[in-house]
Design a protein around this motif. Structure first.
Motif, PDB file in Angstrom:
ATOM      1  N   PHE A   1       0.829  -1.199   0.000  1.00 49.75           N
ATOM      2  CA  PHE A   1       0.000   0.000   0.000  1.00 49.75           C
ATOM      3  C   PHE A   1       0.869   1.257   0.000  1.00 49.75           C
ATOM      4  O   PHE A   1       0.605   2.218  -0.735  1.00 49.75           O
ATOM      5  CB  PHE A   1      -0.938   0.003   1.218  1.00 49.75           C
ATOM      6  CG  PHE A   1      -1.750   1.243   1.330  1.00 49.75           C
ATOM      7  CD1 PHE A   1      -2.836   1.459   0.494  1.00 49.75           C
ATOM      8  CD2 PHE A   1      -1.437   2.222   2.274  1.00 49.75           C
ATOM      9  CE1 PHE A   1      -3.587   2.613   0.591  1.00 49.75           C
ATOM     10  CE2 PHE A   1      -2.176   3.377   2.369  1.00 49.75           C
ATOM     11  CZ  PHE A   1      -3.264   3.584   1.527  1.00 49.75           C
ATOM     12  N   ALA A   2       1.932   1.262   0.806  1.00 42.08           N
ATOM     13  CA  ALA A   2       2.814   2.430   0.879  1.00 42.08           C
ATOM     14  C   ALA A   2       3.536   2.653  -0.449  1.00 42.08           C
ATOM     15  O   ALA A   2       3.685   3.806  -0.897  1.00 42.08           O
ATOM     16  CB  ALA A   2       3.814   2.257   2.015  1.00 42.08           C
TER      17      ALA A   2
ATOM     18  N   SER B   1       0.931   3.893  -2.986  1.00 44.96           N
ATOM     19  CA  SER B   1       0.530   5.256  -2.615  1.00 44.96           C
ATOM     20  C   SER B   1       1.630   6.257  -2.927  1.00 44.96           C
ATOM     21  O   SER B   1       1.355   7.376  -3.380  1.00 44.96           O
ATOM     22  CB  SER B   1       0.180   5.322  -1.137  1.00 44.96           C
ATOM     23  OG  SER B   1      -0.896   4.484  -0.857  1.00 44.96           O
TER      24      SER B   1
ATOM     25  N   ILE C   1       1.555   6.910  -6.722  1.00 46.33           N
ATOM     26  CA  ILE C   1       0.422   7.752  -7.117  1.00 46.33           C
ATOM     27  C   ILE C   1       0.611   9.183  -6.627  1.00 46.33           C
ATOM     28  O   ILE C   1       0.387  10.147  -7.372  1.00 46.33           O
ATOM     29  CB  ILE C   1      -0.903   7.145  -6.609  1.00 46.33           C
ATOM     30  CG1 ILE C   1      -1.172   5.828  -7.330  1.00 46.33           C
ATOM     31  CG2 ILE C   1      -2.058   8.113  -6.804  1.00 46.33           C
ATOM     32  CD1 ILE C   1      -2.344   5.055  -6.783  1.00 46.33           C
ATOM     33  N   ALA C   2       1.069   9.338  -5.382  1.00 48.07           N
ATOM     34  CA  ALA C   2       1.270  10.687  -4.835  1.00 48.07           C
ATOM     35  C   ALA C   2       2.367  11.431  -5.598  1.00 48.07           C
ATOM     36  O   ALA C   2       2.230  12.625  -5.900  1.00 48.07           O
ATOM     37  CB  ALA C   2       1.608  10.601  -3.353  1.00 48.07           C
TER      38      ALA C   2
END
Length: 164
Positions: free
Chosen positions: A131-132, A135, A138-139
């Protein structure tokens, strides 16, 4: 006659003349004088005679006589030719990036790189690690796109050129 029969007749003529040689329409036209090559323009033989187009490519240019062209040094351009070529100035240095843009680039490439490396090396990947990494990717992408800006520069004035 119908258009179909005309087309069939033309087709038969094409097939019948398939193996015939074409007539040379340029046979009666004279050779243009501007196409004639003289010794002043570089015509000659490959043995180093005056007007040789490719000097130094004759059979005796190596001195050994074994193989033509063997041991020959590459041709060099005359010294005056360097002045005719444009050499661009060195590019200006890149502007220093701020911390946010550097961190965004790191997240954009670092997240997928970590996932690829972990998959290749069989590292255990917990759910929060995946997930990190996703994320971060994407960030980083979103931050770089938002900061890119798509409008004209603020100091462009009232005339922004042709707008279509």
């Amino acid at each position: 006659m119908t258009p179909q029969s005309d087309e069939d007749e033309v087709w038969r003529q094409i097939v019948a003349s398939f193996n015939e040689t074409a007539e040379d329409a340029s046979a009666e036209q004279p050779w243009p004088d501007r196409e004639n090559v003289t010794e002043e323009t570089g015509a000659g033989t490959a043995d180093g005679a005056p007007g040789d187009r490719f000097p130094g490519t004759g059979p005796d240019d190596t001195g050994s006589g074994d193989e033509p062209g063997e041991g020959r040094a590459p041709a060099r351009a005359p010294a005056g030719d360097d002045e005719d070529h444009y050499v661009p100035p060195p590019p200006p240095p890149l502007p220093p990036g701020d911390a946010l843009s550097r961190l965004s680039w790191l997240a954009l490439f670092g997240g997928p790189a970590y996932l690829l490396l972990a998959a290749l090396l069989h590292w255990p990947m917990d759910g929060w690690i995946v997930f990190a990494a996703v994320s971060a990717f994407i960030a980083g992408f979103v931050i770089l796109v938002v900061r890119m800006g798509d409008g004209p520069p603020a100091d462009s004035g009232w005339d922004d050129g042709a707008v279509v």
